[in-house]
Design a protein around this motif. Structure first.
Motif, PDB file in Angstrom:
ATOM      1  N   ILE A  96      46.150  56.315  40.482  1.00 48.04           N
ATOM      2  CA  ILE A  96      44.256  56.734  40.918  1.00 48.04           C
ATOM      3  C   ILE A  96      43.511  55.429  41.881  1.00 48.04           C
ATOM      4  N   GLU A  97      43.109  54.870  42.558  1.00 43.85           N
ATOM      5  CA  GLU A  97      42.655  54.246  43.714  1.00 43.85           C
ATOM      6  C   GLU A  97      41.306  54.625  42.427  1.00 43.85           C
ATOM      7  N   PHE A  98      41.288  53.406  41.603  1.00 42.56           N
ATOM      8  CA  PHE A  98      39.644  53.473  40.362  1.00 42.56           C
ATOM      9  C   PHE A  98      38.937  53.292  41.000  1.00 42.56           C
ATOM     10  N   LYS A  99      37.540  54.320  41.222  1.00 44.03           N
ATOM     11  CA  LYS A  99      36.111  53.548  41.763  1.00 44.03           C
ATOM     12  C   LYS A  99      34.891  54.497  40.637  1.00 44.03           C
ATOM     13  N   PRO A 100      34.877  53.660  39.421  1.00 46.51           N
ATOM     14  CA  PRO A 100      34.492  53.784  39.053  1.00 46.51           C
ATOM     15  C   PRO A 100      32.441  54.406  39.261  1.00 46.51           C
ATOM     16  N   ILE A 151      30.822  62.335  31.620  1.00 44.06           N
ATOM     17  CA  ILE A 151      31.286  62.040  32.745  1.00 44.06           C
ATOM     18  C   ILE A 151      31.227  63.970  32.682  1.00 44.06           C
ATOM     19  N   GLU A 152      31.067  64.688  32.131  1.00 39.35           N
ATOM     20  CA  GLU A 152      31.174  65.855  32.417  1.00 39.35           C
ATOM     21  C   GLU A 152      32.610  66.663  32.705  1.00 39.35           C
ATOM     22  N   GLY A 153      33.573  65.872  31.865  1.00 35.86           N
ATOM     23  CA  GLY A 153      34.655  65.739  32.462  1.00 35.86           C
ATOM     24  C   GLY A 153      35.275  67.167  32.237  1.00 35.86           C
ATOM     25  N   MET A 154      34.758  67.673  30.760  1.00 29.15           N
ATOM     26  CA  MET A 154      36.643  68.896  30.419  1.00 29.15           C
ATOM     27  C   MET A 154      37.520  69.210  30.784  1.00 29.15           C
ATOM     28  N   ASN A 155      36.606  69.462  31.848  1.00 34.54           N
ATOM     29  CA  ASN A 155      37.600  70.421  32.823  1.00 34.54           C
ATOM     30  C   ASN A 155      38.438  69.955  34.302  1.00 34.54           C
ATOM     31  N   TYR A 156      37.924  68.877  34.244  1.00 31.46           N
ATOM     32  CA  TYR A 156      38.480  67.674  35.693  1.00 31.46           C
ATOM     33  C   TYR A 156      39.841  66.812  34.862  1.00 31.46           C
ATOM     34  N   PHE A 157      40.404  66.023  35.677  1.00 28.63           N
ATOM     35  CA  PHE A 157      40.829  65.186  34.965  1.00 28.63           C
ATOM     36  C   PHE A 157      39.507  63.772  35.450  1.00 28.63           C
ATOM     37  N   HIS A 158      39.422  63.357  34.378  1.00 29.84           N
ATOM     38  CA  HIS A 158      38.715  61.672  35.513  1.00 29.84           C
ATOM     39  C   HIS A 158      39.806  60.684  34.090  1.00 29.84           C
ATOM     40  N   ALA A 159      39.840  59.022  34.991  1.00 31.34           N
ATOM     41  CA  ALA A 159      39.929  58.128  34.870  1.00 31.34           C
ATOM     42  C   ALA A 159      38.994  57.251  33.725  1.00 31.34           C
ATOM     43  N   VAL A 160      39.201  56.172  32.808  1.00 25.73           N
ATOM     44  CA  VAL A 160      38.521  55.393  32.356  1.00 25.73           C
ATOM     45  C   VAL A 160      39.473  54.040  31.762  1.00 25.73           C
ATOM     46  N   LYS A 161      38.488  53.304  32.458  1.00 25.17           N
ATOM     47  CA  LYS A 161      38.177  52.042  32.209  1.00 25.17           C
ATOM     48  C   LYS A 161      37.887  51.357  30.628  1.00 25.17           C
TER      49      LYS A 161
END
Ligand code: ZN
Length: 233
Positions: free
Chosen positions: A76-80, A103-113
């Motif tokens: 991913i081009e990571f843009k938090p 992030i309300e991310g349950m139904n999305y892919f998401h990136a974590v750093k």
């Protein structure tokens, strides 16, 4: 918008397709942060600020050459879009819940750093396999295991919605590299101490299938795939 680039699938890895098919120089064009493994299911790959590093099963850590190939990577081009700061000891389970809610991310892919001080990192690294490649469940039986305490570094990875199991690994899949480049791996448990948590939803997924004879010839429609992924994680 954040695009997630997925190179090959868990379904292919489960089926033993460990041969490196995507050149690192190509993979790096799709983002500056990512995770994966290298040719032959060789170790745990982490890309930080556009630089790929490999944690090998014996604990050795090295930079990956642009000419080397990966059989599986997520980029991913990571843009938090969200950032949280913590100065208390929380474990992986607690963090997973906090991140998912924030992030309300349950139904999305998401990136974590997550960057900063960790009280504990429990990691492992898969071992390079020889041809003919075994299935993933066999290949993961022999791995390197590492416990790191009071370490400073970067934990990076992705959340995959559970209903997309098979493309990625359902839930969080995170890798770690310490700032001194001496500690890292596929993280299965951790405790934060003083960290910054950055997150980004990926609203779409670009899935790259291997263009190889092996991929064309293998039937990856394995009824036991979900069971095999679970057993391998
Ligand atoms: Zn991993």
């Amino acid at each position: 918008m954040n695009h997630l680039y997925q190179y090959s699938t868990m379904g292919a890895l489960v089926g033993g397709l460990f041969e490196g098919t995507f050149k690192m120089s190509e993979v790096l064009k799709s983002g500056n942060y990512g995770i994966g493994t290298m040719d032959g299911l060789d170790g745990e790959l982490i890309i930080i600020e556009g630089k790929p590093y490999l944690i090998e099963s014996n604990g050795n850590i090295r930079e990956v050459d642009a000419e080397e190939r990966t059989p599986f990577a997520s980029m991913i081009e990571f843009k938090p879009t969200h950032t949280l700061n913590y100065k208390e000891i929380l474990n992986k389970e607690q963090m997973d819940e906090i991140i998912l809610e924030e992030i309300e991310g349950m139904n999305y892919f998401h990136a974590v750093k997550i960057t900063g001080k960790f009280k504990l990192i429990k990691a492992r690294a898969v071992k390079k396999q020889k041809k003919p490649y075994p299935k993933l469940v066999e290949a993961v039986k022999e791995q390197g295991y590492f416990d790191y305490t009071d370490t400073t570094g970067t934990l990076f990875g992705f959340y995959t919605p559970h209903f997309i199991q098979g493309v990625g690994v359902g839930g969080y899949h995170v890798h770690y590299l310490s700032d001194d480049g001496k500690e890292g791996g596929h993280v299965f448990d951790y405790e934060i101490e003083d960290v910054s948590v950055e997150m980004a939803l990926a609203e779409d997924l670009i899935l790259k299938m291997p263009e190889t004879e092996t991929y064309r010839q293998n039937d990856l429609n394995n009824p036991d795939m979900l069971k095999d992924i679970e057993a391998s994680e």
